[in-house]
Write an enzyme that holds these catalytic residues in place. Structure first.
Site, mmCIF file in Angstrom:
data_model
loop_
_atom_site.group_PDB
_atom_site.id
_atom_site.type_symbol
_atom_site.label_atom_id
_atom_site.label_comp_id
_atom_site.label_asym_id
_atom_site.label_seq_id
_atom_site.Cartn_x
_atom_site.Cartn_y
_atom_site.Cartn_z
ATOM 1 N N TYR A 112 5.066 -88.848 -11.361
ATOM 2 C CA TYR A 112 5.173 -87.982 -12.451
ATOM 3 C C TYR A 112 6.163 -87.047 -12.445
ATOM 4 O O TYR A 112 6.196 -86.244 -11.768
ATOM 5 C CB TYR A 112 3.716 -87.575 -12.981
ATOM 6 C CG TYR A 112 3.639 -86.819 -14.029
ATOM 7 C CD1 TYR A 112 4.446 -86.869 -15.170
ATOM 8 C CD2 TYR A 112 2.257 -86.035 -14.349
ATOM 9 C CE1 TYR A 112 4.159 -86.213 -16.346
ATOM 10 C CE2 TYR A 112 2.268 -85.400 -15.580
ATOM 11 C CZ TYR A 112 3.120 -85.254 -16.631
ATOM 12 O OH TYR A 112 2.857 -84.582 -17.750
ATOM 13 N N CYS A 113 6.873 -86.950 -13.462
ATOM 14 C CA CYS A 113 7.936 -85.960 -13.824
ATOM 15 C C CYS A 113 8.856 -85.987 -12.535
ATOM 16 O O CYS A 113 9.408 -86.885 -12.031
ATOM 17 C CB CYS A 113 7.525 -84.625 -14.040
ATOM 18 S SG CYS A 113 8.404 -83.108 -14.298
ATOM 19 N N LEU A 114 9.016 -84.812 -11.985
ATOM 20 C CA LEU A 114 9.816 -84.565 -10.676
ATOM 21 C C LEU A 114 9.472 -85.636 -9.501
ATOM 22 O O LEU A 114 10.115 -85.970 -8.585
ATOM 23 C CB LEU A 114 9.790 -83.226 -10.156
ATOM 24 C CG LEU A 114 10.585 -82.977 -8.788
ATOM 25 C CD1 LEU A 114 11.985 -83.442 -8.930
ATOM 26 C CD2 LEU A 114 10.537 -81.362 -8.451
#
Length: 612
Positions: free
Chosen positions: A344-346
């Site tokens: 998720y995300c980074l």
């Protein structure tokens, strides 16, 4: 390891590189990079200290970067007399239209938004009170001025696009301060509330302001509303156990909630710019709870919140001590099982790097890869890139060099600026002029539970990924050797969110031409967080989805959106169907890991690191 223990320096953290020395005994590329980083860290300490002090007054924004952008724009505008004439004529036309509208404003034929309408995402003037005179005229005058400044700061021939974007963005931020919705005398909603309450809204607003000031003066503790949601009590409550930890992570294994489970476990890699429990909020919107109820074994990485002593943690430490260590532990608990990995995300960017490294090295432990609002190409990363240029990165590095970390206020401030209307000015109006507080929610409490970023890791992240775009270009080095996303042949499920200001969906869509794999791409309604946290029982969610085979012809994002049909409901169901199709038949649940550290039994979920 105790939750408040201090992580050792990078020399003790970073795994040795197999390519550390070449055949002739010379230092390898990774060692050279470390030496170069150390030289930079030790250079010009007085200058760096001055920049770090300056950052306290500029909110972490480089004044030199702003000066360069404005110099570029003003110089080219000064050398463009015809453009100046066009801008001047537009100002005269707008003034004339506004005067005519004010003269006929009370005419029945005059529409409420006769000059200019707010954009769909601008909710400052959405209430019907703003359609009444004279407030409608005030709103239209402001919107006209905003539009004029946009036209004046864009389209000037010769101005570098990044500089043009910085000027347009910064002027828009300054104009937002002057919006009529921010002042009691020009906001009909505030005046109506004052009339109805006898001015009690201003008393309540003053109390809210005093409360917030006390909170800031006491060290910026979390808002009182956050106390309604306590980690381990009513958020992050899925039953599980920490089965492994090291200096950087705790790995949580969740107990099964079905009689039989799919043989392939799921490993979730959240971003470390946020606490992991965004994916395990309240029971009704917990992705972890949903997955276990669907018959999946779930593992979750919980990252340690670094302090100033952890300044030398490298980006690759998050791969080796995070993803690699988690996969090794899962392999001990479930031997010979492939893993469905989610980032998720980074955390998705990190998972992509780990997957490309594994593909390069012939490691086939990943059964599938899921990326949620995660970027792998950073050339079109939205307005967040306005904060990422050489001047700004050097300024941030000097600020982090002094503090050891990028602190929570700096991170929160950058993300709030991207949506200042919603996250700053609308909140101030509601809290201090209307005298109201937004009802507490688990998502708000999670958002206030911020984390820090180590100096070295964040510097490498900004330079290698944002500035140089090394990952997409095949220049990113892991253990001294380059990796390529095109080596990834594992099926992928990629989710972008329609209103994402952090990872714009068209940026996440670029994964289609970076990997050599079947890609199922989902575009879901909502933003960076609300689009991902989309429980099936919650109304209002929708998405678009299509699968592209590895050898299929590429379709651009705009054309893709025109040819896919909207599906009502949550993308969670779409994903679990996709996972089930790539999983074996359900069987008996695996054993729970019971690994201990230093002779001590590891804690139950949510663990210790999440409480830091």
């Amino acid at each position: 390891m105790p939750a408040n223990s201090t992580m050792p320096k990078a020399e003790a953290l970073t795994l040795p590189s197999p390519a550390g020395d070449d055949a002739k005994g010379h230092p390898g590329r990774e060692d050279a990079i470390r030496v170069q980083q150390q030289e930079v860290d030790e250079s010009h300490p007085a200058d760096r200290a001055f920049h770090a002090t300056l950052a306290r007054f500029s909110g972490g924004i480089s004044p030199i970067a702003l000066l360069l952008a404005y110099t570029d724009w003003l110089s080219h505008l000064a050398a463009s007399p015809q453009r100046q004439l066009e801008i001047s004529q537009e100002a005269v036309r707008d003034t004339k239209r506004l005067l005519e509208a004010s003269h006929h404003f009370f005419s029945p034929q005059q529409g409420p938004w006769s000059l200019i309408k707010p954009q769909a995402q601008d909710r400052r003037f959405a209430r019907p009170e703003w359609e009444l005179p004279p407030f409608n005229l005030l709103a239209q005058a402001f919107l006209q001025g905003e539009q004029w400044w946009h036209n004046a700061t864009t389209g000037v021939r010769g101005v570098a696009k990044p500089n043009e974007a910085i000027v347009e963005f910064s002027i828009r931020q300054m104009l937002d301060v002057l919006a009529p919705s921010n002042f009691a005398a020009s906001n009909p909603e505030v005046l109506q509330k004052a009339f109805q309450s006898g001015g009690q809204n201003f008393v309540s607003g003053w109390q809210n302001w005093c409360s917030d000031c006390m909170r800031l003066l006491s060290g910026g503790r979390q808002p009182a509303a956050s106390s309604d949601f306590v980690v381990g009590e009513n958020v992050a409550t899925s039953r599980g156990k920490v089965v492994y930890h090291n200096e950087l992570i705790e790995l949580i294994q969740y107990y099964p909630t079905t009689g039989k489970v799919r043989p392939e476990p799921i490993l979730i890699v959240p971003a470390w710019i946020m606490k992991y429990y965004i994916l395990d909020l309240s029971p009704q919107n917990s992705l972890v709870k949903y997955l276990t109820s669907e018959g999946f074994t779930v593992f979750m990485i919980s990252w340690r919140n670094p302090g100033a002593a952890d300044r030398d943690i490298a980006f690759d430490d998050y791969r080796s001590l995070g993803v690699e260590a988690a996969l090794a532990t899962i392999e001990e608990i479930l031997p010979d099982r492939q893993v469905h990995a989610l980032g998720y995300c980074l955390g998705g960017t990190l998972l992509s790097i780990a997957a490309a490294t594994m593909a390069r090295d012939g490691d086939d432990r990943l059964k599938s890869i899921t990326l949620l609002a995660a970027q792998t190409d950073f050339t079109e990363a939205g307005e967040l890139t306005l904060f990422i240029n050489e001047s700004q990165v050097a300024f941030l590095e000097d600020m982090m060099w002094q503090r050891g970390v990028l602190d929570t206020t700096q991170m929160a401030g950058a993300f709030q600026l991207l949506r200042s209307n919603d996250l700053i000015w609308s909140r101030l109006t509601r809290d201090y002029l209307m005298g109201e507080r937004a009802p507490p929610s688990d998502l708000m409490a999670w958002n206030a539970d911020a984390t820090r970023l180590p100096y070295r890791m964040h510097s490498e992240y900004l330079r290698k990924l944002f500035l140089n775009n090394d990952l997409a270009a095949g220049r990113y080095l892991v253990e001294g050797k380059p990796i390529s996303l095109s080596d990834i042949h594992t099926p992928m499920f990629v989710v972008g969110t329609l209103r994402d200001h952090v990872a714009p969906w068209k940026s996440t869509y670029k994964i289609h031409f970076l990997v050599d794999a079947d890609v199922t791409f989902v575009l879901t309604s909502g933003g960076h967080n609300t689009g991902i946290v989309a429980p099936p029982d919650e109304e209002g969610h929708s998405y678009w989805v299509r699968t592209k085979a590895a050898d299929a012809i590429y379709t651009g994002p705009d054309e893709w959106l025109k040819t896919v049909e909207l599906v009502e409901g949550s993308w969670w169901r779409e994903w679990t169907k996709w996972l089930a199709a790539r999983s074996g038949e359900p069987s008996e649940p695996p054993r729970m890991g019971n690994k201990s550290a230093d002779g001590q039994t590891l804690p139950d979920a949510p663990g210790d690191y999440v409480r830091q």
